[in-house]
Scaffold this motif. Sequence first.
Motif, mmCIF file in Angstrom:
data_model
loop_
_atom_site.group_PDB
_atom_site.id
_atom_site.type_symbol
_atom_site.label_atom_id
_atom_site.label_comp_id
_atom_site.label_asym_id
_atom_site.label_seq_id
_atom_site.Cartn_x
_atom_site.Cartn_y
_atom_site.Cartn_z
ATOM 1 N N SER A 1 47.200 30.395 37.137
ATOM 2 C CA SER A 1 47.116 31.748 37.846
ATOM 3 C C SER A 1 48.274 32.151 38.417
ATOM 4 C CB SER A 1 46.322 30.587 39.259
ATOM 5 O OG SER A 1 46.834 29.594 39.162
ATOM 6 N N SER B 1 31.396 39.889 31.826
ATOM 7 C CA SER B 1 30.884 40.459 33.179
ATOM 8 C C SER B 1 31.738 41.433 34.003
ATOM 9 C CB SER B 1 30.327 39.044 33.708
ATOM 10 O OG SER B 1 29.700 37.956 33.193
ATOM 11 N N LYS C 1 42.972 34.121 37.018
ATOM 12 C CA LYS C 1 43.474 32.910 36.213
ATOM 13 C C LYS C 1 42.290 32.463 35.389
ATOM 14 C CE LYS C 1 41.615 28.342 39.438
ATOM 15 N NZ LYS C 1 40.907 28.307 40.093
ATOM 16 N N ASP D 1 37.562 41.850 38.662
ATOM 17 C CA ASP D 1 36.226 43.078 37.934
ATOM 18 C C ASP D 1 36.075 42.883 37.065
ATOM 19 O OD1 ASP D 1 36.884 44.838 40.416
ATOM 20 O OD2 ASP D 1 38.125 46.108 39.839
ATOM 21 N N LEU D 2 36.399 41.371 36.521
ATOM 22 C CA LEU D 2 36.072 41.121 35.443
ATOM 23 C C LEU D 2 35.941 39.911 34.943
ATOM 24 C CD1 LEU D 2 35.659 41.716 31.921
ATOM 25 C CD2 LEU D 2 37.766 42.256 31.578
ATOM 26 N N ASP D 3 35.124 38.725 34.660
ATOM 27 C CA ASP D 3 34.816 37.681 34.187
ATOM 28 C C ASP D 3 34.670 38.040 32.760
ATOM 29 O OD1 ASP D 3 35.415 37.639 36.118
ATOM 30 O OD2 ASP D 3 32.947 37.124 37.223
ATOM 31 N N VAL D 4 35.843 36.825 31.241
ATOM 32 C CA VAL D 4 35.241 36.159 30.507
ATOM 33 C C VAL D 4 35.108 34.962 30.444
ATOM 34 C CG1 VAL D 4 36.331 36.753 28.191
ATOM 35 C CG2 VAL D 4 36.956 38.807 30.017
ATOM 36 N N VAL D 5 34.337 34.661 29.365
ATOM 37 C CA VAL D 5 34.169 33.292 29.151
ATOM 38 C C VAL D 5 33.428 32.910 27.413
ATOM 39 C CG1 VAL D 5 33.137 30.385 29.647
ATOM 40 C CG2 VAL D 5 33.121 32.566 31.195
ATOM 41 N N LYS E 1 27.041 43.569 32.067
ATOM 42 C CA LYS E 1 27.015 41.889 31.897
ATOM 43 C C LYS E 1 26.510 41.877 30.227
ATOM 44 C CE LYS E 1 25.888 36.864 32.219
ATOM 45 N NZ LYS E 1 25.401 35.905 32.975
ATOM 46 N N THR F 1 38.080 30.626 29.887
ATOM 47 C CA THR F 1 37.511 31.917 31.410
ATOM 48 C C THR F 1 38.547 32.125 32.258
ATOM 49 O OG1 THR F 1 36.117 29.542 31.549
ATOM 50 C CG2 THR F 1 36.152 31.344 33.436
ATOM 51 N N VAL F 2 38.524 33.489 31.954
ATOM 52 C CA VAL F 2 39.564 34.619 32.771
ATOM 53 C C VAL F 2 38.655 35.369 33.794
ATOM 54 C CG1 VAL F 2 40.654 36.529 31.890
ATOM 55 C CG2 VAL F 2 40.215 34.625 30.780
ATOM 56 N N LEU F 3 38.734 35.307 34.894
ATOM 57 C CA LEU F 3 38.515 35.570 35.979
ATOM 58 C C LEU F 3 39.637 36.694 36.726
ATOM 59 C CD1 LEU F 3 37.755 32.343 37.394
ATOM 60 C CD2 LEU F 3 36.459 34.294 36.358
#
Length: 130
Positions: free
Chosen positions: A24, A72, A29, A51-55, A77, A46-48
């Motif tokens: 982090s 997302s 994160k 403005d962007l979330d990737v799982v 999405k 998981t990448v947080l």
Amino acid sequence: MSDLNVVFLTVSMSDLNVVVLTVSMSDLKVVVLTVSMSDLNVVIMTVLMPDLDVVVLTVLMPELNVVVLTVSMSDLKVVVLTVSMSDLNVVVLRVLMPDLDLVPLTVLMPDLNVVPLTLSMSDLNVVVQT
């Protein structure tokens, strides 16, 4: 580098290995979880970001591989599902936006290829089959 935190955890037992890595920083994160057993490997990444979330979920077994990717953003999405077996590959892509729902599906087999496409909007539905 004062805002960087890294945590690494490993748990090993006779037939089970679990590894967790967390990195982090101020706006980022990343968490990676790996679970390994005799015939099963599971990896979740998981990448947080603000403005962007990737799982990404990966499941690997001797006769079956499954990968799910989810991206997302604020109004978008995207989900990609891939299932692979010995003679069958299936890919489903879903794109979701406030006014659009797009779902192409690809099925690949030795003697058959199927690619339907579904497009949904507020007052329009289109299905294309090839």
